[in-house]
Design an enzyme around this catalytic site. Structure first.
Site, short mmCIF file in Angstrom:
data_model
loop_
_atom_site.label_atom_id
_atom_site.label_comp_id
_atom_site.label_asym_id
_atom_site.label_seq_id
_atom_site.Cartn_x
_atom_site.Cartn_y
_atom_site.Cartn_z
N THR A 174 25.26 -7.84 28.12
CA THR A 174 24.92 -9.21 28.48
C THR A 174 23.52 -9.46 27.95
O THR A 174 22.59 -8.71 28.27
CB THR A 174 24.97 -9.38 30.01
OG1 THR A 174 26.29 -9.04 30.45
CG2 THR A 174 24.65 -10.81 30.40
N ASP A 175 23.38 -10.47 27.11
CA ASP A 175 22.08 -10.77 26.50
C ASP A 175 21.28 -11.71 27.40
O ASP A 175 21.75 -12.80 27.74
CB ASP A 175 22.27 -11.42 25.13
CG ASP A 175 22.71 -10.42 24.06
OD1 ASP A 175 22.68 -9.20 24.32
OD2 ASP A 175 23.07 -10.88 22.95
N LYS A 195 26.29 -4.95 20.05
CA LYS A 195 26.67 -4.95 18.63
C LYS A 195 28.18 -4.82 18.42
O LYS A 195 28.76 -5.49 17.56
CB LYS A 195 25.93 -3.85 17.90
CG LYS A 195 24.42 -4.08 17.89
CD LYS A 195 23.67 -3.03 17.13
CE LYS A 195 22.19 -3.03 17.50
NZ LYS A 195 21.51 -4.30 17.27
N ALA A 247 30.79 -5.60 20.45
CA ALA A 247 31.51 -6.82 20.82
C ALA A 247 31.18 -7.96 19.86
O ALA A 247 32.07 -8.73 19.48
CB ALA A 247 31.16 -7.20 22.25
N ASN A 248 29.93 -8.06 19.45
CA ASN A 248 29.56 -9.13 18.51
C ASN A 248 30.40 -9.03 17.24
O ASN A 248 30.94 -10.02 16.75
CB ASN A 248 28.08 -9.01 18.11
CG ASN A 248 27.11 -9.37 19.24
OD1 ASN A 248 27.52 -9.89 20.26
ND2 ASN A 248 25.84 -9.07 19.05
N GLU A 251 25.68 2.11 19.87
CA GLU A 251 25.26 1.70 21.21
C GLU A 251 26.14 2.31 22.30
O GLU A 251 25.94 2.03 23.47
CB GLU A 251 25.23 0.17 21.33
CG GLU A 251 24.05 -0.44 20.59
CD GLU A 251 23.93 -1.94 20.76
OE1 GLU A 251 22.83 -2.45 20.55
OE2 GLU A 251 24.94 -2.61 21.06
N ASP A 284 17.43 -18.34 14.73
CA ASP A 284 17.57 -17.11 15.51
C ASP A 284 18.42 -16.13 14.71
O ASP A 284 19.60 -16.35 14.51
CB ASP A 284 18.23 -17.43 16.86
CG ASP A 284 18.36 -16.20 17.75
OD1 ASP A 284 17.89 -15.11 17.36
OD2 ASP A 284 18.94 -16.33 18.85
N ASP A 318 25.45 -8.30 12.87
CA ASP A 318 26.76 -8.08 13.49
C ASP A 318 27.78 -9.09 12.97
O ASP A 318 28.95 -8.76 12.77
CB ASP A 318 26.67 -8.19 15.02
CG ASP A 318 25.73 -7.16 15.61
OD1 ASP A 318 25.59 -6.08 15.00
OD2 ASP A 318 25.13 -7.44 16.66
O1 RIB Z 1 22.60 -6.90 17.23
C1 RIB Z 1 22.31 -7.81 18.24
C2 RIB Z 1 22.65 -7.25 19.57
O2 RIB Z 1 21.86 -6.12 19.80
C3 RIB Z 1 22.41 -8.15 20.75
O3 RIB Z 1 23.50 -8.95 21.07
C4 RIB Z 1 22.02 -7.20 21.86
O4 RIB Z 1 22.98 -7.14 22.86
C5 RIB Z 1 21.82 -5.85 21.17
O5 RIB Z 1 22.85 -4.99 21.43
NA NA Z 2 22.13 -16.99 15.81
#
Ligand code: RIB
Ligand code: NA
Length: 311
Positions: A13-14, A41, A43-44, A141, A252, A258
């Site tokens: 969760t960010d 990373k 899930a992204n 991760e 951003d 990812d």
């Molecule tokens: O690569 C970006 C991701 O790195 C973020 O979403 C954060 O959760 C970290 O894992």
């Molecule tokens: Na972005």
């Protein structure tokens, strides 16, 4: 059920704060915006592949808590199979504290929590999906042991592997290189792993050659606004391509890497005959869209948001 892309990796969760600049040690500064988003990373990358149209499954672990419940719903909302999403009461869902400055740069601290409890047993449970996937994608991760085991299982089953050594660790087990069909890292990860300075396109080529020498089938070193360098083939006769990218004004850049890898996985499954440098060029364009908006997954484009020439 056969999936195009299976990701064995993290969910976080960010917790994102936007501020003019990043704070220094011991300093408190005012930020101007805060939001919570879905990240991690693994899930992204999975979500980006799904948004482009890949049939995806996520193999991961979240906590038996509010963030974990929410995360599972997020996968459902994005059409990602949750059959192999485990929940544990022994640790909290992973979180990432992120600060984004006005230049679109970030600093991140992750507390992996439940992610670290993803085990070999969980991989065995997911084996029917893992062994029949077109592509497996892994990062660093979750536990490195579990990650390497996943890559090996894929290889044994002729599943193509993409390995993203992020966040990089200096003493990476050499078997990770041999287990990678596509080894994809950014400049700082390449630098840490090879102990070579990686500032220019030329440097990235040298570092990439070194990574190839360690046993990867192909290497991609991403260079932010300078695009990426793609190397494949045997070290002596390896082909090196520089793939430029269009300059954009980044809001951003969190999770742009990812988005690139998720897109790459999509191209590998959908257009397996496409040259890797062409896949990388298209993946660059997908990731380029993600930096125009704040957030990680929140900024990832779907197929319908992108020009048809990318498909
Ligand atoms: O690569 C970006 C991701 O790195 C973020 O979403 C954060 O959760 C970290 O894992
Ligand atoms: Na972005």
């Amino acid at each position: 059920e056969a999936f195009d892309v299976v990701v064995v990796g993290s969910c976080m969760t960010d917790l994102v704060s936007q501020a003019q600049r990043l704070p220094r040690a011991g300093e408190t500064i005012h930020g101007h915006k805060f939001f919570i988003g879905f990240g991690g990373k693994g899930a992204n990358q999975c979500i980006q592949a799904a948004r482009l149209g890949a049939k995806t499954a996520m193999v991961c672990k979240v906590g038996r808590d509010y963030f974990g419940e929410n995360y599972i719903q997020n996968f459902r909302d994005n059409g990602v199979s949750t059959e192999f999403v485990g929940q544990t009461a022994d640790a909290a869902t992973g979180v990432a504290s992120i600060i984004v400055n006005d230049a679109g740069e970030n600093a991140i601290v992750i507390v992996a929590g439940a992610n670290m409890l993803l085990s070999g047993e969980d991989l065995q449970h997911a084996l029917p999906a893992l062994s029949r996937a077109k592509v497996l994608v892994c990062q660093l991760e979750v536990s490195p042991d579990t990650t390497l085991q996943a890559l090996r299982l894929a290889q044994e089953n002729n599943v193509k592997t993409i390995f993203n050594p992020a966040p990089a660790i200096p003493d990476l087990d050499p078997d990770f290189y041999r287990a990678s069909d596509v080894f994809c890292c950014n400049e700082s990860e390449a630098q840490l792993l090879t102990e070579m300075a990686v500032a220019s396109i030329e440097d990235a080529g040298h570092a990439g050659r070194e990574l190839l020498r360690r046993g990867c089938r192909s290497v991609i070193v991403t260079l932010g606004s300078q695009g990426c360098v793609v190397l494949s083939g045997q070290e002596a006769s390896s082909m090196l391509h520089h793939v430029p990218t269009e300059t954009v004004t980044a809001v951003d850049t969190t999770g742009a890497g990812d988005s690139f890898i998720g897109a790459l996985a999509f191209y590998m499954t959908t257009f397996p005959e496409m040259p890797l440098q062409e896949m990388a060029s298209r993946a660059n364009q997908v990731a380029g869209v993600s930096v125009l908006k704040i957030g990680t997954q929140a900024s990832y484009p779907s197929k319908k948001d992108l020009p048809s020439k990318l498909f």
